[in-house]
Write an enzyme that holds these catalytic residues in place. Structure first.
Site, PDB file in Angstrom:
ATOM      1  N   GLY A 297       0.778  -1.238   0.000  1.00 36.70           N
ATOM      2  CA  GLY A 297       0.000   0.000   0.000  1.00 36.70           C
ATOM      3  C   GLY A 297       0.804   1.281   0.000  1.00 36.70           C
ATOM      4  O   GLY A 297       0.248   2.371   0.141  1.00 36.70           O
TER       5      GLY A 297
ATOM      6  N   CYS B   9     -15.742   3.212 -26.754  1.00 40.63           N
ATOM      7  CA  CYS B   9     -17.070   3.810 -26.855  1.00 40.63           C
ATOM      8  C   CYS B   9     -17.646   4.085 -25.464  1.00 40.63           C
ATOM      9  O   CYS B   9     -18.630   3.477 -25.058  1.00 40.63           O
ATOM     10  CB  CYS B   9     -17.977   2.898 -27.656  1.00 40.63           C
ATOM     11  SG  CYS B   9     -17.314   2.605 -29.289  1.00 40.63           S
ATOM     12  N   GLU B  10     -16.998   4.959 -24.741  1.00 37.85           N
ATOM     13  CA  GLU B  10     -17.408   5.383 -23.400  1.00 37.85           C
ATOM     14  C   GLU B  10     -16.923   6.818 -23.226  1.00 37.85           C
ATOM     15  O   GLU B  10     -15.746   7.085 -23.445  1.00 37.85           O
ATOM     16  CB  GLU B  10     -16.695   4.557 -22.313  1.00 37.85           C
ATOM     17  CG  GLU B  10     -17.038   3.102 -22.255  1.00 37.85           C
ATOM     18  CD  GLU B  10     -18.400   2.836 -21.653  1.00 37.85           C
ATOM     19  OE1 GLU B  10     -18.882   3.654 -20.832  1.00 37.85           O
ATOM     20  OE2 GLU B  10     -18.999   1.815 -22.027  1.00 37.85           O
TER      21      GLU B  10
ATOM     22  N   GLY C  86       3.447  -3.662  -4.082  1.00 36.17           N
ATOM     23  CA  GLY C  86       3.146  -3.976  -5.475  1.00 36.17           C
ATOM     24  C   GLY C  86       3.338  -2.740  -6.327  1.00 36.17           C
ATOM     25  O   GLY C  86       4.304  -2.608  -7.080  1.00 36.17           O
TER      26      GLY C  86
END
Ligand SMILES: *Cc1c(COP(=O)(O)O)cnc(C)c1O
Length: 433
Positions: free
Chosen positions: A249, A362-363, A293
């Site tokens: 984190g 297409c957004e 990560g």
């Protein structure tokens, strides 16, 4: 000059990544293109490992959190740097196996591991399960019995860290789908239950309080709470817990407004808390695990696009469209995440106008940067979006049947493909007529 330390500009005014000219990379490998700086990825692994050695006598293991960027190449690199790995699905585990990862350094996460995944992991000798719930515990005990093994486990615990002063995505509080809570006794009950089982051995406890966190305090607080739990378990159950896994984190710099803590500082401060608590509670110093990560993978990645349509809607907005978007980087549409972008073929140009960089899906929400100050951008320019190494490729989709980009690893002037570009045939390979 840029948010990522590994970037520079050459005499052609082109962006340079790992001694490779970004414009040349785009030409050679096509766009969109994920570029991973292998040297920086490895360096980031070493920062954590060295800090564990320096501040905690090496009595710990850094696990690379695979979900940030999971490929054979990154598994292998993390392994070669002496890290372990955390996996969150059968697919990530399979990748680690195929990369030749030593199974004793593989830790298996997930809030709803399926019976098949549990079977696959036990059969392959996964080092440790981070058990999330009673159902998993029971299934795992049965599976281990079937294979005649005793499986090492730790529990995912919600430490109840009061995070309301921190604006991060929280996973440490009681209202979370992950793990068992401390404050209502769940964590203690499941530990007690596991102690009576024949084919699991409780070796540790785990917590992960959220992601992209810029503060050391919640990590210290969580470590202290977990150490007290270890003390309680020893006092009440006579069980000595050997491993303390503090999750990941650690925040990174996406834009110049982000102010991350140097990563070794976390280990330094948390080590002090753990040592003090061990003395106070009269428990052995635990073996510490950490699971970074994003902070290992994200800064090492850049995505290159080619600019297509430029649409200047006077007094409204100027849209710059690129040949990728939410399919290769869904973080804006998921979280309105912010990024820094550079015109790779004009890398040090002054940023003179406000534009919105849009993808090709297409957004309307398919945006990469909203209202970003950029130099004038032209059709055919190579646009680089920075710090895309984590949660981009690993979250990519084929929405609109757009093939996923290739990924190249660059190192000291060389570049090679580590993930091939998907073809149209790849898109239909599981379709059945
Ligand atoms: C996501 C996750 C990590 C890694 O988090 P980063 O923010 O990428 O460092 C580590 N541990 C667990 C359990 C996670 O779910």
């Amino acid at each position: 000059m840029f948010v990522s330390e590994n970037l520079s500009v050459n005499e052609k005014n082109h962006l340079v990544i790992g001694k490779n000219d970004a414009v040349e990379l785009a030409k050679e490998f096509g766009t969109p293109l994920y570029v991973l700086d292998e040297d920086l990825f490895r360096k980031n692994c070493r920062v954590y490992k060295n800090a564990m050695d320096k501040y905690y006598g090496g009595n710990g293991l850094v696990l690379y959190a695979n979900k940030a960027l999971c490929t054979l190449f990154t598994c292998r690199a993390a392994m070669e740097e002496g890290l372990g790995v955390d996996v969150v699905s059968g697919g990530e585990l399979y990748t680690a196996i195929k990369a030749g990862f030593p199974m004793d350094k593989v830790y298996f996460h997930g809030n709803n591991k399926t019976a098949d995944e549990i079977d696959f992991a036990v059969k392959n000798g996964v080092g440790c399960f981070i058990v999330d719930n009673v159902y998993e515990l029971e299934t795992l005990n049965e599976t281990a019995k079937k294979y005649g093994v005793v499986q090492n486990i730790m529990f995912r615990i919600k430490p109840g860290v009061d995070a309301h002063t921190h604006s991060f995505i929280r996973t440490g509080q009681i209202d979370s789908k992950f793990g068992v809570a401390l404050e209502n006794g769940e964590a203690f009950e499941i530990t007690e239950k596991a102690c009576k089982m024949s084919n699991v051995k409780v070796v540790g406890v785990h917590c992960h309080i959220g992601s992209q966190i810029f503060d050391i305090e919640p990590f210290k607080e969580a470590a202290d709470i977990m150490m007290n739990f270890i003390g309680d378990v020893k006092d009440k159950l006579g069980l000595e817990i050997e491993q303390l896994n503090l999750g990941g984190g650690y925040g990174i710099m996406y834009t110049e407004n982000d102010d991350p803590v140097p990563y070794d500082e976390y280990i330094k401060h948390v080590s002090e808390v753990v040592k003090a608590a061990a003395e106070k509670r009269n428990v052995k110093l635990p073996f510490i695990l950490m699971e970074p990560g994003r902070s290992i993978a994200a800064p090492a990645g850049v995505t290159l696009y080619t600019v297509g349509g430029v649409k200047d809607i006077k007094n409204v907005r100027k849209y710059i469209s690129v040949d990728g978007g939410m399919g290769d980087n869904p973080r804006y549409i998921l979280y309105q995440s912010e990024y820094e972008a550079v015109v790779a073929n004009n890398a040090s140009a002054a940023r003179t106008e406000k534009v919105t960089i849009a993808g090709k899906c297409c957004e309307s929400g398919d945006i990469l940067l909203n209202d970003a100050m950029m130099p004038e951008i032209h059709v055919g320019d190579t646009l680089a979006v920075l710090a895309t190494g984590a949660y981009n490729y690993s979250m990519a989709s084929n929405y609109n049947r757009i093939p996923r980009p290739a990924m190249v690893a660059v190192s000291d002037g060389s570049a090679r493909v580590i993930v091939k570009r998907e073809s149209y045939d790849d898109l239909i390979k599981n379709d059945v007529l």
